[in-house]
Design a protein around this motif. Structure first.
Motif, short mmCIF file in Angstrom:
data_model
loop_
_atom_site.label_atom_id
_atom_site.label_comp_id
_atom_site.label_asym_id
_atom_site.label_seq_id
_atom_site.Cartn_x
_atom_site.Cartn_y
_atom_site.Cartn_z
N PHE A 1 -19.15 -3.12 -6.67
CA PHE A 1 -18.38 -2.22 -7.53
C PHE A 1 -18.12 -0.90 -6.80
CE2 PHE A 1 -18.32 -3.60 -12.12
CZ PHE A 1 -18.77 -4.89 -11.89
N SER A 2 -16.87 -0.49 -6.75
CA SER A 2 -16.55 0.78 -6.10
C SER A 2 -15.33 1.42 -6.77
CB SER A 2 -16.24 0.53 -4.62
OG SER A 2 -16.01 1.75 -3.95
N MET A 3 -15.42 2.72 -7.03
CA MET A 3 -14.30 3.41 -7.67
C MET A 3 -13.05 3.38 -6.79
SD MET A 3 -13.04 4.97 -10.23
CE MET A 3 -14.14 5.76 -11.41
N GLU A 4 -13.23 3.35 -5.48
CA GLU A 4 -12.05 3.25 -4.61
C GLU A 4 -12.29 2.17 -3.57
OE1 GLU A 4 -11.48 6.50 -1.76
OE2 GLU A 4 -13.06 7.63 -2.75
N ILE A 5 -11.24 1.43 -3.28
CA ILE A 5 -11.28 0.42 -2.22
C ILE A 5 -9.96 0.48 -1.47
CG2 ILE A 5 -11.52 -2.03 -1.61
CD1 ILE A 5 -13.10 -2.49 -4.14
N CYS A 6 -10.05 0.66 -0.16
CA CYS A 6 -8.86 0.69 0.68
C CYS A 6 -8.53 -0.76 1.09
CB CYS A 6 -9.13 1.56 1.90
SG CYS A 6 -7.87 1.47 3.18
N LEU A 7 -7.52 -1.31 0.47
CA LEU A 7 -7.18 -2.71 0.72
C LEU A 7 -6.17 -2.84 1.86
CD1 LEU A 7 -6.96 -3.79 -3.01
CD2 LEU A 7 -8.74 -4.42 -1.38
N GLU A 8 -5.09 -2.10 1.76
CA GLU A 8 -4.09 -2.12 2.82
C GLU A 8 -3.17 -0.91 2.63
OE1 GLU A 8 -0.46 -4.70 1.67
OE2 GLU A 8 -2.20 -5.99 1.34
N GLN A 9 -2.40 -0.64 3.66
CA GLN A 9 -1.52 0.52 3.68
C GLN A 9 -0.66 0.65 2.42
OE1 GLN A 9 -1.18 3.05 5.62
NE2 GLN A 9 0.72 3.81 4.73
N ALA A 10 -0.11 -0.47 1.95
CA ALA A 10 0.86 -0.41 0.86
C ALA A 10 0.21 -0.27 -0.52
CB ALA A 10 1.75 -1.65 0.91
N ILE A 11 -1.12 -0.26 -0.57
CA ILE A 11 -1.81 -0.16 -1.86
C ILE A 11 -2.68 1.09 -1.83
CG2 ILE A 11 -3.40 -1.33 -3.43
CD1 ILE A 11 -2.41 -3.97 -2.49
N PRO A 12 -2.17 2.21 -2.38
CA PRO A 12 -2.83 3.51 -2.18
C PRO A 12 -3.97 3.78 -3.17
CG PRO A 12 -0.79 3.80 -3.37
CD PRO A 12 -0.92 2.33 -3.14
N THR A 13 -4.98 2.91 -3.16
CA THR A 13 -6.04 3.01 -4.16
C THR A 13 -7.32 3.63 -3.62
OG1 THR A 13 -6.62 0.76 -3.54
CG2 THR A 13 -5.24 1.01 -5.48
N TYR A 14 -7.19 4.57 -2.68
CA TYR A 14 -8.38 5.19 -2.10
C TYR A 14 -8.02 6.62 -1.71
CZ TYR A 14 -5.91 4.50 2.25
OH TYR A 14 -4.95 4.55 3.22
N SER A 15 -9.06 7.46 -1.59
CA SER A 15 -8.80 8.84 -1.20
C SER A 15 -9.36 9.15 0.18
CB SER A 15 -9.38 9.80 -2.23
OG SER A 15 -10.72 10.12 -1.93
N VAL B 1 -0.34 19.95 16.13
CA VAL B 1 0.53 19.25 15.17
C VAL B 1 -0.31 18.78 14.00
CG1 VAL B 1 2.24 17.44 14.91
CG2 VAL B 1 1.67 18.26 17.19
N TYR B 2 0.15 19.09 12.79
CA TYR B 2 -0.52 18.56 11.60
C TYR B 2 0.40 17.51 11.00
CZ TYR B 2 -4.03 18.82 7.89
OH TYR B 2 -5.07 18.53 7.03
N VAL B 3 0.00 16.27 11.07
CA VAL B 3 0.86 15.18 10.57
C VAL B 3 0.55 14.98 9.10
CG1 VAL B 3 1.64 12.82 10.94
CG2 VAL B 3 0.66 14.11 12.85
N GLU B 4 1.57 15.00 8.25
CA GLU B 4 1.29 14.94 6.81
C GLU B 4 0.98 13.51 6.37
OE1 GLU B 4 4.73 16.68 4.87
OE2 GLU B 4 5.98 14.95 5.34
N ASN B 5 0.38 13.47 5.17
CA ASN B 5 0.10 12.20 4.47
C ASN B 5 -0.81 11.26 5.27
OD1 ASN B 5 0.50 10.96 1.97
ND2 ASN B 5 1.82 9.43 2.91
N TYR B 6 -2.00 11.74 5.51
CA TYR B 6 -3.00 10.94 6.23
C TYR B 6 -3.38 9.73 5.39
CZ TYR B 6 -7.34 9.97 8.81
OH TYR B 6 -8.34 9.40 9.55
N GLU B 7 -3.23 8.56 5.93
CA GLU B 7 -3.73 7.34 5.31
C GLU B 7 -4.06 6.33 6.39
OE1 GLU B 7 -1.43 6.36 6.76
OE2 GLU B 7 0.49 6.45 5.79
N MET B 8 -4.16 5.07 5.99
CA MET B 8 -4.73 4.07 6.87
C MET B 8 -3.98 3.94 8.21
SD MET B 8 -5.54 0.20 5.69
CE MET B 8 -6.80 -0.76 6.52
#
Ligand code: PLP
Length: 576
Positions: free
Chosen positions: A12-26, A430-437
């Motif tokens: 059980f986890s409040m957030e899980i990073c599944l893949e790039q197109a599913i933004p369910t993690y911080s 350089v600060y690249v915006e929108n950091y994700e997977m």
């Protein structure tokens, strides 16, 4: 009673990073959860996972020219991608029945292993407009919203698994306190047939035999807690179990304490974090299982090909990465050149800023929150200028979102932009915006050094430096979290300052950082390319082969999940 089915672990986890197109993690917690499940699938372990659908996603970050952050939605629609689970359940939230359904996402391993992830969703017409939003926003809303979410995650999730046929053989892994209310569901099942006030310590022990708890938060303020009045309003009569078993902390509900009380195995996520957690909760025995990252996911294509060439088994068995010690340094260097160029190209595509592939490139990307001290390297701009001028040129690539309500984190991003402007072309920043997977993948594999300078001991583990290690990118980091275990000075990377133990003077890190850069790291990078390549290779062979989730999951299996692994003495019955 003999178990009818083989053991299953429900993670059980409040957030899980599944893949790039599913933004369910911080951030790190969600990435770790996803990597854990990817490795469980690789190992064909009987694991299922439960999280929330987070339909509005964790936001899309936009930065203006001054580094001012604004947030846009990152909405996604599970119905377009995932299969609905047939069963639904109803949980009581603030006295209202809330219907919970789930979407199934399958994580497929290297062979035929599959870990199903159930994403809980309350967006159903039979729910009130407010209740429909409960599974929308990760770490959003007020504490009432959060507690309602945690009821859905813990109690809704446990009830749903039960409805789907997961029985008494199911073990529950509580990944951070948010899901601790699943214990309440299990307790109610345990004393079923008796009255709540007849529940006793034996019931807690019986539940504890089925639960494992991983804590991730090294400071008391970071633990999820809710006021007693609010908790009683949200839980209604189900709060009776908390009363009967004295599961309150004073007048509050502390999710960490609830999970500690109801788990047979408890761990911190690195050795130092275990020590810090043990001091915080002396009455519970806390073990250490250091985090990892999913090796194949976080290795850049040039290194995947290199490893495939030398030891194709590495995808199935990450231990083979240890043999990277035999790869010729020139091969490591050329794979890194390709990964670096891929990053610089993408940075240019996204920002228009051209960076020079010959220049020493520092990478720094993680959630922009105060304790991470993202702008520490700009504490003395003259010093930084003089190092870049006299020892060798430096450029820095940043990424990281501040939580929408974190004004200090946002100010930190603005300060970086201000420093970047002052440094001009002397040290390009350089600060690249929108950091994700995807961006994380690029930056951790394409930098020359991965910088990390959190305030100790607040980095429970940290995992981005493990990603970089897999890609032959050494860390330059304060000795906190995993780096205490991963740093062999000068061999796998470098420390910033010595390990001061549990008491620290945070300002001392600044001169240490400049000193290491000026005297050790930059001279080696520019002056001794072969030796630099050896450090890169060590990072892979020594750290990549250990700090991966395959090793980590095997440790969970051996120490916590497998039948018989649970030390009965570790059952967290109260001693105080
Ligand atoms: C790996 C990762 C993190 C965690 O980084 P830390 O250094 O552990 O804080 C956070 N966000 C993303 C997108 C990541 O890929």
């Amino acid at each position: 009673m003999a178990a009818a089915r083989p053991m299953t672990v429900a993670y059980f986890s409040m957030e899980i990073c599944l893949e790039q197109a599913i933004p369910t993690y911080s951030g790190g917690l969600g990435v770790l959860a996803g990597d854990t499940l990817r490795s469980a699938a690789d190992l064909r372990l009987p694991v299922v996972a439960v999280t929330l659908a987070h339909r509005l996603g964790y936001f899309r970050q936009h930065l203006d020219a001054d580094g001012g952050q604004t947030e846009g939605p990152a909405e996604w629609r599970p119905e377009e991608r995932l299969q609905a689970v047939a069963q639904t359940v109803t949980v009581q939230v603030e006295g209202r029945p809330v219907v919970v359904r789930a979407w199934r996402y399958d994580i497929r391993g290297v062979s035929d292993g599959v870990v199903p992830v159930f994403l809980l969703d309350t967006r159903l017409p039979e729910n009130s407009p407010y209740d429909q939003t409960l599974t929308d926003t990760l770490y959003g809303g007020d504490s009432r919203y959060r507690l309602c979410q945690e009821v859905v995650l813990g109690m809704g999730g446990a009830a749903l698994l039960e409805a789907m046929g997961y029985g008494e053989e199911t073990q529950f892994h509580i990944n951070e306190g948010h899901a601790a209310l699943l214990c309440l569901h299990l307790l109610e099942r345990q004393y079923a047939g008796r009255q709540p006030w007849e529940a006793n310590v034996g019931d807690v022990e019986a539940v504890a035999r089925r639960c494992i708890f991983t804590t991730h938060t090294p400071v008391p303020a970071g633990h999820d807690r809710f006021a007693g009045d609010l908790t009683r309003e949200v839980l209604g009569e189900r709060a009776a179990t908390l009363d009967a078993l004295q599961l309150w902390e004073g007048t509050e509900l502390n999710m960490t304490r609830l999970a500690l009380r109801c788990s047979r195995f408890i761990n911190g996520v690195a050795l130092r974090h275990q020590q810090v957690s043990q001091e915080m909760f002396p009455e519970f025995p806390i073990g250490a299982i250091t985090n990892g990252v999913h090796a194949v996911t976080w290795t850049a294509e040039p290194f995947r090909q290199l490893f495939d060439r030398y030891f194709p088994e590495w995808r199935r068995d990450n231990n083979y990465l240890r043999y990277a010690i035999t790869i010729p340094v020139e091969d490591i260097r050329s794979a890194h050149r390709a990964a670096k160029q891929a990053m610089l190209d993408e940075v240019e595509r996204r920002t228009g800023v051209h960076l020079d592939p010959r220049v020493f490139t520092i990478g720094f990307a993680r959630r922009a929150t105060t304790y991470k001290r993202t702008d520490l390297i700009f504490s003395d701009l003259d010093r930084l200028r003089s190092i870049a001028t006299q020892v060798g040129p430096i450029q820095i690539v940043y990424g990281g979102k501040a939580h929408p309500k974190d004004e200090n984190g946002k100010a930190m991003i603005r300060r970086i932009h201000e420093s970047a402007r002052k440094l001009g072309d002397l040290v390009k920043v350089v600060y690249v915006e929108n950091y994700e997977m995807t961006l994380g993948h690029l930056l951790t594999s394409g930098s020359d050094v991965w910088l990390n300078n959190p305030m100790r001991p607040l980095e429970a583990s940290g995992t981005s430096g493990m990603k970089s290690a897999l890609n032959g990118v050494p860390s330059l980091s304060v000795l906190d979290g995993w780096w205490i275990e991963g740093c062999l000075e000068g061999a796998t990377g470098w420390s910033i300052g010595a390990d001061p133990g549990l008491t620290v003077d945070p300002t001392a890190d600044i001169p240490e950082l400049y000193y290491k850069l000026e005297r050790v790291v930059l001279p080696l990078f520019y002056g001794m390319p072969y030796k630099w390549g050896e450090v890169q290779r060590n990072a892979i062979a020594v750290n990549g082969s250990f700090f991966n989730t395959q090793r980590m999951v095997m440790q969970y299996l051996q120490n916590a999940w497998a039948p018989g692994s649970a030390n009965e003495a570790l059952i967290a019955a109260p001693t105080a």
